[in-house]
Design a protein around this motif. Structure first.
Motif, PDB file in Angstrom:
ATOM      1  N   SER A  45       0.708  -1.294  -0.242  1.00 29.99           N
ATOM      2  CA  SER A  45       0.153  -0.201  -0.140  1.00 29.99           C
ATOM      3  C   SER A  45       0.910   1.272  -0.230  1.00 29.99           C
ATOM      4  CB  SER A  45      -0.529  -0.281   0.743  1.00 29.99           C
ATOM      5  OG  SER A  45      -0.184  -0.004   1.812  1.00 29.99           O
ATOM      6  N   ALA A  51      -4.424   5.189  -6.553  1.00 31.34           N
ATOM      7  CA  ALA A  51      -5.474   6.442  -6.327  1.00 31.34           C
ATOM      8  C   ALA A  51      -5.164   6.637  -5.290  1.00 31.34           C
ATOM      9  CB  ALA A  51      -6.683   6.192  -7.220  1.00 31.34           C
ATOM     10  N   PRO A  53      -6.640   7.951  -0.924  1.00 32.45           N
ATOM     11  CA  PRO A  53      -7.981   6.718  -0.824  1.00 32.45           C
ATOM     12  C   PRO A  53      -9.004   7.754  -0.302  1.00 32.45           C
ATOM     13  CG  PRO A  53      -5.896   7.071   0.672  1.00 32.45           C
ATOM     14  CD  PRO A  53      -5.660   7.902  -0.711  1.00 32.45           C
ATOM     15  N   GLN A  54      -9.880   6.547  -0.325  1.00 31.07           N
ATOM     16  CA  GLN A  54     -11.017   7.417   0.759  1.00 31.07           C
ATOM     17  C   GLN A  54     -11.449   7.290   2.036  1.00 31.07           C
ATOM     18  OE1 GLN A  54     -14.028   9.077  -1.071  1.00 31.07           O
ATOM     19  NE2 GLN A  54     -14.760   9.188   1.084  1.00 31.07           N
ATOM     20  N   ASN A  82      -9.650   4.261   2.530  1.00 30.20           N
ATOM     21  CA  ASN A  82     -10.178   2.715   1.939  1.00 30.20           C
ATOM     22  C   ASN A  82      -9.665   3.383   0.458  1.00 30.20           C
ATOM     23  OD1 ASN A  82     -11.418   1.367   3.420  1.00 30.20           O
ATOM     24  ND2 ASN A  82     -12.434   2.292   3.789  1.00 30.20           N
ATOM     25  N   ARG A  83      -9.539   2.426  -0.450  1.00 31.44           N
ATOM     26  CA  ARG A  83      -9.532   2.525  -2.034  1.00 31.44           C
ATOM     27  C   ARG A  83     -10.118   1.094  -2.240  1.00 31.44           C
ATOM     28  NH1 ARG A  83      -3.068   2.491  -1.809  1.00 31.44           N
ATOM     29  NH2 ARG A  83      -3.078   4.986  -1.943  1.00 31.44           N
ATOM     30  N   ASP A  84     -10.295   0.976  -3.556  1.00 36.97           N
ATOM     31  CA  ASP A  84     -10.985  -0.117  -4.229  1.00 36.97           C
ATOM     32  C   ASP A  84     -10.329  -1.225  -3.516  1.00 36.97           C
ATOM     33  OD1 ASP A  84     -12.904   1.539  -5.311  1.00 36.97           O
ATOM     34  OD2 ASP A  84     -11.778   1.836  -7.455  1.00 36.97           O
ATOM     35  N   ASP A  85      -9.896  -1.413  -4.178  1.00 37.06           N
ATOM     36  CA  ASP A  85      -8.991  -2.720  -3.710  1.00 37.06           C
ATOM     37  C   ASP A  85      -9.462  -3.093  -1.865  1.00 37.06           C
ATOM     38  OD1 ASP A  85      -7.282  -1.125  -3.476  1.00 37.06           O
ATOM     39  OD2 ASP A  85      -5.223  -2.583  -3.927  1.00 37.06           O
ATOM     40  N   GLY A  86      -9.726  -2.109  -1.239  1.00 38.60           N
ATOM     41  CA  GLY A  86     -10.131  -2.324   0.750  1.00 38.60           C
ATOM     42  C   GLY A  86      -8.632  -1.580   1.110  1.00 38.60           C
TER      43      GLY A  86
END
Length: 166
Positions: A45, A51, A53-54, A82-86
């Motif tokens: 990570s 991208a 993260p949220q 979080n990102r799309d992958d966790g």
């Protein structure tokens, strides 16, 4: 002009232990009650180019009286990236303080404890979160200032006008 001071214009002081007028808030102690940092996907990570993260933020304030007449106030801050992958990282901090509050009426005590006291604690808690995320390999995560009055009002509305933790 003379070098003599006749006391004119000097502020009046109250005897020790007595406030001249107005409310007073004094911080007697500050401390980390609980701190957790999770970095479940390191070191992958930490690679650049991914991208943004949220970030989900959480804020809670609680207060309670003590037998010695002082008040304990806890400020709980949490952030989850979080990102799309966790999940990228999760940080939770419970930062506390012991306060002496004088000159505040009973009906005004709850807002003082749940708005003003967290305002005093926030800069220190913010710094701890920035340091721990930096130590985790990320840029320091600097929380934006928090409108504690807004959080308090929303919480009070949620509970039908009764916060009940002061």
């Amino acid at each position: 002009m003379t070098d003599n001071d006749d006391g004119a214009g000097a502020p009046e002081t109250a005897p020790e232990g007595i406030l001249a007028e107005g409310p007073g808030i004094r911080i007697l102690a500050q401390f980390v009650r609980d701190l957790s940092f999770e970095n479940p996907r390191a070191p992958e990570s930490l690679r650049g180019g991914a991208a943004q993260p949220q970030i989900d933020l959480g804020v809670e304030m609680n207060a309670r009286g003590r037998e010695d007449g002082f008040f304990e106030v806890d400020l709980k801050l949490s952030a989850k990236a979080n990102r799309d992958d966790g999940a990228i990282f999760v940080v939770e901090l419970m930062y506390g303080g012991v306060f002496q509050i004088t000159g505040v009426s009973a009906e005004d005590m709850e807002p003082v404890l749940l708005i003003e006291c967290p305002r005093y604690l926030f800069p220190f808690a913010r710094r701890i979160i920035a340091d721990v995320t930096s130590d985790g390999g990320y840029p320091p995560f600097l929380l934006d200032p928090i409108d504690f009055a807004g959080v308090y009002a929303a919480r009070k509305a949620e509970q039908g006008g009764q916060v009940g933790h002061a």
